[in-house]
Design an enzyme around this catalytic site. Structure first.
Site, PDB file in Angstrom:
ATOM      1  N   ARG A 118       0.957  -1.312   0.178  1.00  0.00           N
ATOM      2  CA  ARG A 118      -0.062   0.107   0.220  1.00  0.00           C
ATOM      3  C   ARG A 118       0.294   0.813   0.193  1.00  0.00           C
ATOM      4  NH1 ARG A 118      -3.335  -3.345   3.513  1.00  0.00           N
ATOM      5  NH2 ARG A 118      -4.369  -4.131   2.914  1.00  0.00           N
ATOM      6  N   LYS A 140       4.063  11.688 -11.021  1.00  0.00           N
ATOM      7  CA  LYS A 140       2.892  10.524 -12.362  1.00  0.00           C
ATOM      8  C   LYS A 140       3.443   9.206 -12.183  1.00  0.00           C
ATOM      9  CE  LYS A 140      -0.684  13.019 -14.820  1.00  0.00           C
ATOM     10  NZ  LYS A 140      -0.619  14.125 -16.186  1.00  0.00           N
ATOM     11  N   GLU A 182      10.245  17.729 -25.246  1.00  0.00           N
ATOM     12  CA  GLU A 182       9.427  17.788 -23.656  1.00  0.00           C
ATOM     13  C   GLU A 182      10.015  19.587 -23.492  1.00  0.00           C
ATOM     14  OE1 GLU A 182       6.856  16.417 -22.192  1.00  0.00           O
ATOM     15  OE2 GLU A 182       7.449  14.144 -22.954  1.00  0.00           O
ATOM     16  N   LYS A 224       8.429  22.850 -13.912  1.00  0.00           N
ATOM     17  CA  LYS A 224       7.502  21.633 -13.929  1.00  0.00           C
ATOM     18  C   LYS A 224       6.900  21.459 -12.296  1.00  0.00           C
ATOM     19  CE  LYS A 224       6.110  16.970 -14.681  1.00  0.00           C
ATOM     20  NZ  LYS A 224       6.006  15.729 -15.614  1.00  0.00           N
ATOM     21  N   GLU A 234      -3.614  17.541 -11.087  1.00  0.00           N
ATOM     22  CA  GLU A 234      -4.311  17.582 -12.086  1.00  0.00           C
ATOM     23  C   GLU A 234      -5.755  17.792 -12.417  1.00  0.00           C
ATOM     24  OE1 GLU A 234      -2.279  15.876 -15.751  1.00  0.00           O
ATOM     25  OE2 GLU A 234      -4.287  16.073 -16.633  1.00  0.00           O
ATOM     26  N   ARG A 238      -2.225  22.129 -14.287  1.00  0.00           N
ATOM     27  CA  ARG A 238      -1.542  20.893 -14.570  1.00  0.00           C
ATOM     28  C   ARG A 238      -1.536  20.100 -15.570  1.00  0.00           C
ATOM     29  NH1 ARG A 238       2.138  16.160 -11.129  1.00  0.00           N
ATOM     30  NH2 ARG A 238       3.152  14.997 -12.748  1.00  0.00           N
ATOM     31  N   ASN A 242       0.032  18.451 -21.103  1.00  0.00           N
ATOM     32  CA  ASN A 242       0.327  17.534 -21.612  1.00  0.00           C
ATOM     33  C   ASN A 242      -0.269  18.205 -23.273  1.00  0.00           C
ATOM     34  OD1 ASN A 242       0.032  15.303 -19.820  1.00  0.00           O
ATOM     35  ND2 ASN A 242      -1.589  16.296 -18.879  1.00  0.00           N
ATOM     36  N   HIS A 245      -0.225  15.850 -25.901  1.00  0.00           N
ATOM     37  CA  HIS A 245      -0.162  14.080 -25.462  1.00  0.00           C
ATOM     38  C   HIS A 245      -1.416  13.690 -25.880  1.00  0.00           C
ATOM     39  CE1 HIS A 245       3.909  16.132 -23.136  1.00  0.00           C
ATOM     40  NE2 HIS A 245       3.209  14.826 -22.385  1.00  0.00           N
ATOM     41  N   HIS A 249      -0.001  10.648 -27.685  1.00  0.00           N
ATOM     42  CA  HIS A 249      -0.497   9.384 -27.474  1.00  0.00           C
ATOM     43  C   HIS A 249      -1.632   8.871 -28.167  1.00  0.00           C
ATOM     44  CE1 HIS A 249       0.282  10.455 -22.286  1.00  0.00           C
ATOM     45  NE2 HIS A 249       1.184  10.421 -23.191  1.00  0.00           N
ATOM     46  N   HIS A 262       8.251   8.461 -26.824  1.00  0.00           N
ATOM     47  CA  HIS A 262       7.249   9.156 -27.055  1.00  0.00           C
ATOM     48  C   HIS A 262       7.599  11.378 -27.491  1.00  0.00           C
ATOM     49  CE1 HIS A 262       4.582  11.304 -23.631  1.00  0.00           C
ATOM     50  NE2 HIS A 262       5.425  11.491 -23.386  1.00  0.00           N
TER      51      HIS A 262
HETATM   52  P1  NAD Z   1      13.177   5.161 -21.873  1.00  0.00           P
HETATM   53  O1  NAD Z   1      12.795   4.884 -20.770  1.00  0.00           O
HETATM   54  O2  NAD Z   1      12.331   3.719 -23.078  1.00  0.00           O
HETATM   55  O3  NAD Z   1      14.182   5.147 -22.450  1.00  0.00           O
HETATM   56  C1  NAD Z   1      14.871   5.338 -23.473  1.00  0.00           C
HETATM   57  C2  NAD Z   1      16.123   4.209 -23.883  1.00  0.00           C
HETATM   58  O4  NAD Z   1      16.876   4.760 -23.395  1.00  0.00           O
HETATM   59  C3  NAD Z   1      15.733   3.175 -23.327  1.00  0.00           C
HETATM   60  O5  NAD Z   1      16.237   2.039 -24.673  1.00  0.00           O
HETATM   61  C4  NAD Z   1      16.562   2.745 -22.653  1.00  0.00           C
HETATM   62  O6  NAD Z   1      17.469   2.000 -21.763  1.00  0.00           O
HETATM   63  C5  NAD Z   1      18.225   4.125 -22.940  1.00  0.00           C
HETATM   64  N1  NAD Z   1      18.984   4.859 -22.169  1.00  0.00           N
HETATM   65  C6  NAD Z   1      18.218   5.161 -20.723  1.00  0.00           C
HETATM   66  N2  NAD Z   1      19.964   6.299 -20.117  1.00  0.00           N
HETATM   67  C7  NAD Z   1      20.117   5.508 -20.610  1.00  0.00           C
HETATM   68  C8  NAD Z   1      22.060   6.443 -20.968  1.00  0.00           C
HETATM   69  N3  NAD Z   1      21.974   7.115 -19.917  1.00  0.00           N
HETATM   70  N4  NAD Z   1      22.608   5.870 -22.170  1.00  0.00           N
HETATM   71  C9  NAD Z   1      21.801   5.427 -22.714  1.00  0.00           C
HETATM   72  N5  NAD Z   1      20.590   4.916 -22.551  1.00  0.00           N
HETATM   73  C10 NAD Z   1      19.681   5.138 -21.942  1.00  0.00           C
HETATM   74  O7  NAD Z   1      12.336   6.500 -22.838  1.00  0.00           O
HETATM   75  P2  NAD Z   1      12.211   8.007 -22.095  1.00  0.00           P
HETATM   76  O8  NAD Z   1      12.413   8.685 -23.311  1.00  0.00           O
HETATM   77  O9  NAD Z   1      13.333   7.910 -20.651  1.00  0.00           O
HETATM   78  O10 NAD Z   1      10.374   8.113 -21.037  1.00  0.00           O
HETATM   79  C11 NAD Z   1       9.922   7.449 -21.833  1.00  0.00           C
HETATM   80  C12 NAD Z   1       8.688   7.107 -21.201  1.00  0.00           C
HETATM   81  O11 NAD Z   1       8.401   7.987 -20.334  1.00  0.00           O
HETATM   82  C13 NAD Z   1       7.321   6.629 -21.777  1.00  0.00           C
HETATM   83  O12 NAD Z   1       6.769   5.711 -21.207  1.00  0.00           O
HETATM   84  C14 NAD Z   1       5.838   7.848 -21.078  1.00  0.00           C
HETATM   85  O13 NAD Z   1       5.048   7.714 -20.767  1.00  0.00           O
HETATM   86  C15 NAD Z   1       6.786   8.708 -19.408  1.00  0.00           C
HETATM   87  N6  NAD Z   1       6.928   9.698 -19.328  1.00  0.00           N
HETATM   88  C16 NAD Z   1       6.049  10.398 -18.368  1.00  0.00           C
HETATM   89  C17 NAD Z   1       5.739  11.400 -17.840  1.00  0.00           C
HETATM   90  C18 NAD Z   1       5.591  11.440 -16.546  1.00  0.00           C
HETATM   91  O14 NAD Z   1       4.794  12.582 -16.044  1.00  0.00           O
HETATM   92  N7  NAD Z   1       5.247  10.449 -15.272  1.00  0.00           N
HETATM   93  C19 NAD Z   1       5.985  12.033 -18.515  1.00  0.00           C
HETATM   94  C20 NAD Z   1       6.463  12.426 -20.021  1.00  0.00           C
HETATM   95  C21 NAD Z   1       6.576  11.102 -20.422  1.00  0.00           C
HETATM   96  N1  GLY Z   2       4.261  14.955 -17.820  1.00  0.00           N
HETATM   97  C1  GLY Z   2       2.918  15.432 -17.450  1.00  0.00           C
HETATM   98  C2  GLY Z   2       2.427  15.605 -16.015  1.00  0.00           C
HETATM   99  O1  GLY Z   2       2.992  15.464 -15.827  1.00  0.00           O
HETATM  100  O2  GLY Z   2       1.817  16.202 -15.576  1.00  0.00           O
END
Ligand code: NAD
Ligand code: GLY
Length: 357
Positions: A118, A140, A182, A224, A234, A238, A242, A245, A249, A262
């Site tokens: 939990r 998030k 971003e 942010k 949100e 907030r 997006n 997005h 998405h 992404h």
């Molecule tokens: P990812 O986590 O898939 O990383 C991209 C690639 O880079 C992967 O292959 C990873 O293994 C590699 N990698 C990571 N660090 C590295 C490094 N230092 N050197 C070499 N390779 C490395 O993708 P991302 O772009 O980091 O994240 C995308 C995800 O984030 C999506 O799922 C998206 O929905 C999510 N997201 C979430 C929020 C939130 O607020 N929670 C906001 C934006 C995006």
């Molecule tokens: N990436 C959108 C948020 O964190 O609200």
């Protein structure tokens, strides 16, 4: 080292930003409980940074879990592997999870932390530009569902965020550019001066100049943090985070999370949002051109893939989390540096935008 604060009352936490932070001991010790630690990372990041991360934590006992790499693994089945590791190693409610990796690892680890017994603590150690400027901050957490991106998740704030910009040295070019999408987003939604700075410094950023990177990451995190502090869950402002997005998405879901990154989908989505803002008379055509120009300069897509039909686009957008009583809430631009969420637009204009690609 720079330090920012995400102000959320008792859930407030620091963001540490700098070079060489993973080689420094003690930064995180104040944020780890007395109990266990599980580092969750993936098969790409582990050989690069896992030993460094473990060494940073000093003598404490640390368990490690290395997951497969890829957005296609960001689903409930993979989450089970985290729960297996926690239970098999007898982690209790005092445990701390550490997410070492990009947004995929951060989102999954954060969601596992929100659910395990939990709710346990977690720390974000983002290693992609996208995760450093966006996903590691704000709490998030989620996994994808076959029918929609990030549809299963929770708000769960980390105890701290540690951003070592040196990790960007190993990041592939395409991932780096996706992260810049971003960064551009913050200028567009909330800070026109930052957008101007980005226009002037795009070359330094693409060359990964350390000073430019630090400024861009710190500015993004500060913006942010301000938005999240004002509206953690949100219910209002907030949602402007997006921008692009809802369109993006839809592209990602259409491609089953396996083609565009992404940030690439969000870049095309931001252009569509800018175009729609222009059609309704909010944004000038010259400002739409500025949006297209900076994203194209970075090397990001400025239009969605051609093989997605207009109807499919609209169907996928309707699943968006901002849909209310049958209307999709869209983040639109009143000007560069000023975004608003709108439910009050003529649906035929949205159809026009997705049809006229
Ligand atoms: P990812 O986590 O898939 O990383 C991209 C690639 O880079 C992967 O292959 C990873 O293994 C590699 N990698 C990571 N660090 C590295 C490094 N230092 N050197 C070499 N390779 C490395 O993708 P991302 O772009 O980091 O994240 C995308 C995800 O984030 C999506 O799922 C998206 O929905 C999510 N997201 C979430 C929020 C939130 O607020 N929670 C906001 C934006 C995006
Ligand atoms: N990436 C959108 C948020 O964190 O609200």
């Amino acid at each position: 080292m720079h330090r920012l604060n995400v102000a959320l009352g008792e859930r407030s936490y620091p963001i540490f930003i700098g070079s060489g932070l993973l080689a420094q001991k003690d930064i995180l010790s104040a944020y780890l409980g007395d109990e266990g630690v599980l580092i969750v990372t993936n098969e790409t990041v582990a050989p690069l940074y896992l030993d460094l991360m473990v060494a940073t934590l000093g003598d404490r006992k640390v368990d490690r879990l290395i997951l497969p790499d890829g957005e296609q693994y960001k689903h409930l089945n993979t989450l089970d592997l985290i729960f297996d590791a926690l239970l098999e190693n007898r982690h209790n409610r005092g445990t701390t999870l550490i997410a070492l990796g990009g947004g995929v690892i951060g989102d999954m680890t954060g969601f596992a932390a929100a659910c395990y017994q939990r709710g346990v603590d977690f720390i974000q150690v983002p290693t992609t530009l996208l995760a450093q400027v966006d996903s590691s901050v704000g709490g998030k957490t989620a996994v994808n569902h076959r029918l929609g991106k990030n549809m299963i998740g929770a708000f769960h704030q980390p105890r701290a965020v540690l951003i070592d910009i040196d990790t960007l040295k190993t990041l592939p070019e395409r991932e780096f550019k996706a992260g810049l999408a971003e960064v551009v987003k913050y200028g567009l939604i909330i800070d026109s001066a930052f957008f101007d700075w980005l226009e002037q410094n795009v070359k330094s950023l693409l060359a990964r100049d350390e000073e430019a990177l630090l400024y861009a990451i710190e500015s993004s995190c500060r913006l942010k943090a301000e938005v999240v502090s004002a509206d953690e869950r949100e219910s209002g402002i907030r949602a402007i985070l997006n921008l692009g997005h809802t369109f993006g998405h839809a592209v990602e879901t259409f491609q089953s999370y396996s083609s565009w990154l992404h940030g690439e989908a969000i870049a095309a989505g931001m252009v569509m949002a800018a175009e729609l803002s222009s059609v309704i008379g909010w944004l000038s055509e010259s400002d739409v051109s500025r949006v297209r120009r900076i994203l194209a300069q970075i090397g990001l897509p400025i239009a969605p893939p051609e093989n997605i039909s207009a109807q499919k686009f609209l169907d996928l957008m309707a699943v968006d989390k901002k849909a209310r009583r049958g209307t999709i809430g869209l983040v639109l631009l009143e000007a560069i540096g000023h975004a608003t969420v709108s439910f009050d637009y003529d649906p035929s204009i949205l159809e026009e935008i997705v049809t006229s690609r």
